[in-house]
Design a protein around this motif. Structure first.
Motif, PDB file in Angstrom:
ATOM      1  N   GLY A   5      11.741  76.763  27.841  1.00 49.69           N
ATOM      2  CA  GLY A   5      10.347  76.936  27.473  1.00 49.69           C
ATOM      3  C   GLY A   5       9.842  78.357  27.611  1.00 49.69           C
ATOM      4  N   THR A   6      10.669  79.273  28.093  1.00 50.29           N
ATOM      5  CA  THR A   6      10.241  80.655  28.244  1.00 50.29           C
ATOM      6  C   THR A   6      10.985  81.584  27.292  1.00 50.29           C
ATOM      7  N   GLY A   7      11.796  81.045  26.413  1.00 47.94           N
ATOM      8  CA  GLY A   7      12.542  81.868  25.490  1.00 47.94           C
ATOM      9  C   GLY A   7      13.946  82.194  25.972  1.00 47.94           C
ATOM     10  N   ALA A   8      14.259  81.886  27.204  1.00 45.23           N
ATOM     11  CA  ALA A   8      15.599  82.132  27.738  1.00 45.23           C
ATOM     12  C   ALA A   8      16.370  80.825  27.752  1.00 45.23           C
ATOM     13  N   GLU A   9      17.676  80.937  27.657  1.00 43.13           N
ATOM     14  CA  GLU A   9      18.513  79.750  27.742  1.00 43.13           C
ATOM     15  C   GLU A   9      19.203  79.728  29.088  1.00 43.13           C
ATOM     16  N   ALA A  10      19.098  78.601  29.781  1.00 44.92           N
ATOM     17  CA  ALA A  10      19.708  78.458  31.102  1.00 44.92           C
ATOM     18  C   ALA A  10      21.078  77.812  30.965  1.00 44.92           C
ATOM     19  N   SER A  11      22.030  78.292  31.747  1.00 44.52           N
ATOM     20  CA  SER A  11      23.352  77.674  31.748  1.00 44.52           C
ATOM     21  C   SER A  11      23.267  76.363  32.523  1.00 44.52           C
ATOM     22  N   GLY A  12      24.328  75.592  32.502  1.00 46.38           N
ATOM     23  CA  GLY A  12      24.326  74.299  33.166  1.00 46.38           C
ATOM     24  C   GLY A  12      24.375  74.372  34.678  1.00 46.38           C
ATOM     25  N   PRO A  46      13.092  86.242  28.725  1.00 51.01           N
ATOM     26  CA  PRO A  46      11.973  85.334  29.016  1.00 51.01           C
ATOM     27  C   PRO A  46      10.689  85.818  28.328  1.00 51.01           C
ATOM     28  N   VAL A  47       9.924  84.875  27.794  1.00 52.38           N
ATOM     29  CA  VAL A  47       8.647  85.198  27.166  1.00 52.38           C
ATOM     30  C   VAL A  47       7.575  84.261  27.704  1.00 52.38           C
ATOM     31  N   ALA A  48       6.349  84.738  27.762  1.00 54.52           N
ATOM     32  CA  ALA A  48       5.229  83.918  28.223  1.00 54.52           C
ATOM     33  C   ALA A  48       4.942  82.827  27.202  1.00 54.52           C
ATOM     34  N   SER A  49       4.618  81.624  27.683  1.00 55.63           N
ATOM     35  CA  SER A  49       4.237  80.519  26.811  1.00 55.63           C
ATOM     36  C   SER A  49       3.463  79.499  27.638  1.00 55.63           C
ATOM     37  N   SER A  50       2.769  78.612  26.965  1.00 56.64           N
ATOM     38  CA  SER A  50       1.965  77.575  27.616  1.00 56.64           C
ATOM     39  C   SER A  50       1.017  78.203  28.631  1.00 56.64           C
ATOM     40  N   GLU A  51       1.086  77.759  29.897  1.00 51.90           N
ATOM     41  CA  GLU A  51       0.171  78.285  30.906  1.00 51.90           C
ATOM     42  C   GLU A  51       0.645  79.604  31.517  1.00 51.90           C
ATOM     43  N   ILE A  52       1.800  80.101  31.105  1.00 47.44           N
ATOM     44  CA  ILE A  52       2.318  81.389  31.599  1.00 47.44           C
ATOM     45  C   ILE A  52       1.715  82.502  30.739  1.00 47.44           C
ATOM     46  N   ALA A  53       0.853  83.327  31.359  1.00 50.26           N
ATOM     47  CA  ALA A  53       0.170  84.385  30.617  1.00 50.26           C
ATOM     48  C   ALA A  53       1.020  85.634  30.461  1.00 50.26           C
ATOM     49  N   GLU A  54       1.896  85.902  31.436  1.00 51.53           N
ATOM     50  CA  GLU A  54       2.651  87.149  31.421  1.00 51.53           C
ATOM     51  C   GLU A  54       3.948  86.970  32.195  1.00 51.53           C
ATOM     52  N   VAL A  55       5.007  87.584  31.712  1.00 50.46           N
ATOM     53  CA  VAL A  55       6.282  87.600  32.416  1.00 50.46           C
ATOM     54  C   VAL A  55       6.530  89.039  32.851  1.00 50.46           C
ATOM     55  N   VAL A  56       6.753  89.236  34.145  1.00 49.21           N
ATOM     56  CA  VAL A  56       7.048  90.570  34.673  1.00 49.21           C
ATOM     57  C   VAL A  56       8.246  90.475  35.606  1.00 49.21           C
ATOM     58  N   TRP A  57       9.001  91.561  35.712  1.00 46.87           N
ATOM     59  CA  TRP A  57      10.114  91.634  36.654  1.00 46.87           C
ATOM     60  C   TRP A  57       9.576  92.152  37.969  1.00 46.87           C
ATOM     61  N   LEU A  58       9.894  91.481  39.056  1.00 46.39           N
ATOM     62  CA  LEU A  58       9.483  91.913  40.386  1.00 46.39           C
ATOM     63  C   LEU A  58      10.650  92.606  41.071  1.00 46.39           C
ATOM     64  N   ARG A  59      10.348  93.640  41.800  1.00 50.19           N
ATOM     65  CA  ARG A  59      11.370  94.393  42.531  1.00 50.19           C
ATOM     66  C   ARG A  59      11.388  94.003  44.011  1.00 50.19           C
ATOM     67  N   GLY A  60      10.338  93.319  44.474  1.00 50.55           N
ATOM     68  CA  GLY A  60      10.301  92.874  45.862  1.00 50.55           C
ATOM     69  C   GLY A  60       9.302  93.592  46.723  1.00 50.55           C
ATOM     70  N   ASP A  61       8.635  94.602  46.183  1.00 53.18           N
ATOM     71  CA  ASP A  61       7.653  95.339  46.976  1.00 53.18           C
ATOM     72  C   ASP A  61       6.231  95.130  46.448  1.00 53.18           C
ATOM     73  N   GLU A  62       5.987  93.997  45.797  1.00 52.41           N
ATOM     74  CA  GLU A  62       4.688  93.705  45.189  1.00 52.41           C
ATOM     75  C   GLU A  62       3.858  92.728  46.007  1.00 52.41           C
ATOM     76  N   ASP A  63       4.006  92.691  47.313  1.00 57.37           N
ATOM     77  CA  ASP A  63       3.305  91.707  48.138  1.00 57.37           C
ATOM     78  C   ASP A  63       1.795  91.700  47.901  1.00 57.37           C
ATOM     79  N   ASP A  64       1.215  92.835  47.592  1.00 57.26           N
ATOM     80  CA  ASP A  64      -0.233  92.903  47.380  1.00 57.26           C
ATOM     81  C   ASP A  64      -0.648  92.396  46.002  1.00 57.26           C
ATOM     82  N   GLN A  65       0.300  92.038  45.146  1.00 60.92           N
ATOM     83  CA  GLN A  65      -0.002  91.602  43.786  1.00 60.92           C
ATOM     84  C   GLN A  65       0.332  90.131  43.533  1.00 60.92           C
ATOM     85  N   VAL A  66       0.823  89.428  44.532  1.00 62.42           N
ATOM     86  CA  VAL A  66       1.265  88.051  44.332  1.00 62.42           C
ATOM     87  C   VAL A  66       0.581  87.106  45.326  1.00 62.42           C
TER      88      VAL A  66
END
Length: 90
Positions: A5-12, A46-66
């Protein structure tokens, strides 16, 4: 492969990573949210769809943004060495 549902295909193959519970962001005190995380490989972008407004990559130092529950996940990912804030690749 299955499309998730995000445009990516997941393996099994996917493996349970962890479960995190914290105060729900922007809700009254005592309203909790549970996040269950799985790890797996995917192909595509991955692409945004449905209730997902935006897809971003996190590096792990975004505690103030999540949200609080995401902070728990990021802390666990850092502790397990799965996130490197200075890594230039997503």
């Amino acid at each position: 492969m299955t499309r998730n549902g995000t445009g990516a295909e997941a393996s099994g193959s996917a493996g349970f990573f962890g479960e995190y519970t914290a105060q729900a962001d922007a809700h009254p005190a005592g309203v909790m949210v549970r996040l269950r995380c799985w790890l797996g490989e995917f192909a595509g972008e991955p692409v945004a769809s449905s209730e997902i407004a935006e897809v971003v990559w996190l590096r792990g130092d975004e505690d103030d943004q999540v949200s609080p529950v995401d902070r728990l996940l990021l802390a666990d990912l850092r502790a397990r060495g799965a996130l490197q804030p200075d890594d230039p690749t997503p």
